[in-house]
Write an enzyme that holds these catalytic residues in place. Structure first.
Site, PDB file in Angstrom:
ATOM      1  N   SER A 263      44.327  32.850  35.664  1.00 46.53           N
ATOM      2  CA  SER A 263      45.178  32.110  36.602  1.00 46.53           C
ATOM      3  C   SER A 263      46.227  33.028  37.192  1.00 46.53           C
ATOM      4  O   SER A 263      46.437  34.141  36.716  1.00 46.53           O
ATOM      5  CB  SER A 263      45.875  30.974  35.859  1.00 46.53           C
ATOM      6  N   LYS A 264      46.868  32.529  38.240  1.00 44.25           N
ATOM      7  CA  LYS A 264      47.935  33.275  38.889  1.00 44.25           C
ATOM      8  C   LYS A 264      49.014  33.628  37.863  1.00 44.25           C
ATOM      9  O   LYS A 264      49.569  34.721  37.882  1.00 44.25           O
ATOM     10  CB  LYS A 264      48.520  32.415  40.002  1.00 44.25           C
ATOM     11  N   ARG A 265      49.248  32.703  36.952  1.00 38.46           N
ATOM     12  CA  ARG A 265      50.272  32.936  35.928  1.00 38.46           C
ATOM     13  C   ARG A 265      49.930  34.124  35.019  1.00 38.46           C
ATOM     14  O   ARG A 265      50.798  34.875  34.622  1.00 38.46           O
ATOM     15  CB  ARG A 265      50.506  31.668  35.101  1.00 38.46           C
ATOM     16  N   GLY A 267      48.302  36.732  35.950  1.00 40.44           N
ATOM     17  CA  GLY A 267      48.608  37.917  36.758  1.00 40.44           C
ATOM     18  C   GLY A 267      50.094  38.246  36.668  1.00 40.44           C
ATOM     19  O   GLY A 267      50.483  39.384  36.411  1.00 40.44           O
ATOM     20  N   ASP A 268      50.932  37.204  36.859  1.00 40.37           N
ATOM     21  CA  ASP A 268      52.390  37.417  36.802  1.00 40.37           C
ATOM     22  C   ASP A 268      52.780  37.970  35.432  1.00 40.37           C
ATOM     23  O   ASP A 268      53.579  38.883  35.312  1.00 40.37           O
ATOM     24  CB  ASP A 268      53.150  36.097  37.019  1.00 40.37           C
TER      25      ASP A 268
END
Ligand code: GLU
Length: 505
Positions: A263-265, A267-268
């Protein structure tokens, strides 16, 4: 029959790399079969619509070089390609389904739905659904007499159309990746097909549009597999069964540790991009980083994605797009999820940067330098590229690895010069400055010879003096050959950096 495939994103935010991989597999399949690749924007869910997201998706496809033949922007024989502009088309099919007994009108208010869920909620039924077990207790055209249904509709009472899932049936199809798959209809709820605002849901719109746009193969994420029975039944109920596209449900892209969907999270949290390009969310004002801005070449990004879930059966990893078009096969796509490995993604980029010739790299590197300094000449940048290319993995590395070739660097490692400073070194650099100022032919060979001569005369060891010189020119203990750096930054700047350091020690 000619191959027609589609990428059908909902414009709800940044384009996840899994989405780009879906685009890629569609594109490769279409090109391989001399078919058409279509972009269809599925924007019927007004509550999730995000302005700018469609344009962003189009730009991502452009950046990757995966250009559709038909799209909202280009048009085509089956226009419009934006579902919100096709709203008028879907109602007729929803009504046909109701007339033929495959769907029904449901008038339940949000409160009534909520009540049904609370009443039926129990330890054994934690998620009560609107389905074969509950539909006859609700307010719909199956439970109301016809006159009442007609009067509610004519009075303008809000309603949705739901599919009436058959009982005790098995629905099956053959997935191009997963083989034969079957579903028990008793386990599927009565999905909404047409919403109260007159917009279709994804389930109705995807079937109607795949039919009307003559889609032959539909590749989509594995998360859509549970919806397949609804779609198969709709193809049958609408009388289009023999036109149903062949489906392939693509495996998920997993977190690096293999536990769950990337998920994008993640990546962060782990410091890598998940979106193709930077995405500035207009709702929150937040910008999420993308592969493009991180300095990936689109060819490397595309190559890396092709291998996230597919290989050609050999050890080969570097494939041009043309080669992928020849070798890709949807049947060879793995069933299991593919773990994302950012180090591997960087490896691909490094390979592509090294493969490109310097002149090709110039316009690609330039914007990454221009975000820091704006008066860079092409001939100078080309010399920089030649000098530091082999140290660069990302386009952003050309600045990281070569910033001191464009600006006077901060002397971050001055302290380490100070620690080993002595009179001998001072004398060496003072004498060298003298000799440099009278050097006429400014190139790395002359500068190095000159340096070596003086070392010899003074009986000094090279290593220590050389690393001191590096810090003077670079600010730290990194970078390409010191004499090449001196050649590039020029005589005046070299002399000035050395004298400046001497004055600070
Ligand atoms: N609109 C769906 C999505 O955003 C498309 C799924 C499909 O390709 O059928 O994932």
């Amino acid at each position: 029959m000619s191959v027609r495939v589609r990428f059908a994103p909902s414009p709800t935010g940044g384009l996840h790399l899994g989405g780009v991989r879906t685009v890629l597999y569609n594109y490769l399949f279409a090109r391989q079969h001399g078919g058409d690749f279509i972009l269809r924007v599925e924007d019927t869910d007004q509550s999730r619509y995000v302005p700018g997201a469609e344009e962003y998706i189009v730009n991502c496809l452009q950046w990757c070089g995966l250009i559709p033949e038909e799209s909202p922007q280009k048009g085509g024989p089956y226009a419009p390609y934006r579902q919100s502009e096709r709203k008028h088309l879907y109602k007729e099919y929803a009504e046909k389904l109701v007339k033929d007994g495959y769907a029904y009108y449901a008038f339940d208010t949000p409160l009534e739905l909520e009540n049904m869920r609370t009443q039926l909620h129990s330890n054994t039924n934690t998620n009560p659904q609107y389905d074969r077990t509950t539909r006859m207790k609700m307010r719909n055209s199956l439970t109301l007499i016809k006159e009442e249904t007609d009067s509610l509709i004519s009075k303008g009472e809000p309603y949705v159309v739901r599919i009436k899932m058959p009982e005790n049936e098995t629905v099956s199809f053959t997935d191009m990746i997963r083989g034969h798959i079957h579903f028990d209809t008793n386990l599927v709820d009565d999905k909404v097909l047409l919403k109260a605002d007159g917009m279709p849901t994804y389930h109705l719109a995807v079937v109607v549009d795949d039919y009307l746009m003559k889609i032959t193969h539909a590749f989509r994420g594995e998360e859509w597999l549970p919806s397949a029975p609804v779609h198969i039944l709709l193809w049958q109920y609408l009388g289009w069964a023999k036109h149903m596209p062949q489906w392939a449900h693509l495996p998920l892209i997993l977190k690096p540790d293999g536990h769950g969907k990337l998920s994008k999270r993640d990546g962060d949290r782990l410091g890598f991009p998940v979106f193709a390009m930077n995405w500035a969310d207009p709702r929150t004002g937040e910008t999420t980083g993308g592969f493009r801005e991180m300095g990936f070449l689109p060819e490397a990004f595309v190559n890396m994605l092709a291998l996230l879930g597919w290989n050609d059966g050999t050890e080969q990893e570097i494939f041009s797009l043309e080669e992928l078009v020849k070798k890709f096969s949807i049947e060879r796509v793995h069933k299991g999820g593919a773990k994302f490995d950012f180090e591997k993604a960087k490896w691909f980029n490094h390979q592509y940067i090294q493969q490109k010739n310097d002149a090709e790299l110039l316009p690609l590197v330039k914007p990454f330098i221009q975000t820091h300094v704006n008066n860079v000449s092409d001939p100078y940048l080309l010399r920089v590229i030649i000098l530091i290319k082999d140290r660069c993995t990302l386009l952003t590395d050309f600045w990281q690895q070569g910033h001191f070739l464009f600006e006077t660097p901060e002397l971050k490692a001055l302290q380490s010069i100070r620690e080993k400073w002595n009179e001998q070194k001072k004398q060496f650099f003072l004498a060298w400055l003298q000799s440099l100022s009278s050097t006429t032919e400014w190139n790395h060979t002359n500068i190095e010879n000159n340096f070596n001569q003086l070392l010899q005369q003074q009986g000094l060891k090279k290593g220590d003096i050389l690393s001191t010189l590096r810090i003077m020119l670079v600010g730290g203990k990194y970078g390409p050959g010191v004499f090449h750096i001196a050649e590039l930054i020029g005589k005046t700047e070299t002399i000035s950096r050395i004298s400046n350091t001497l004055s600070l020690i």
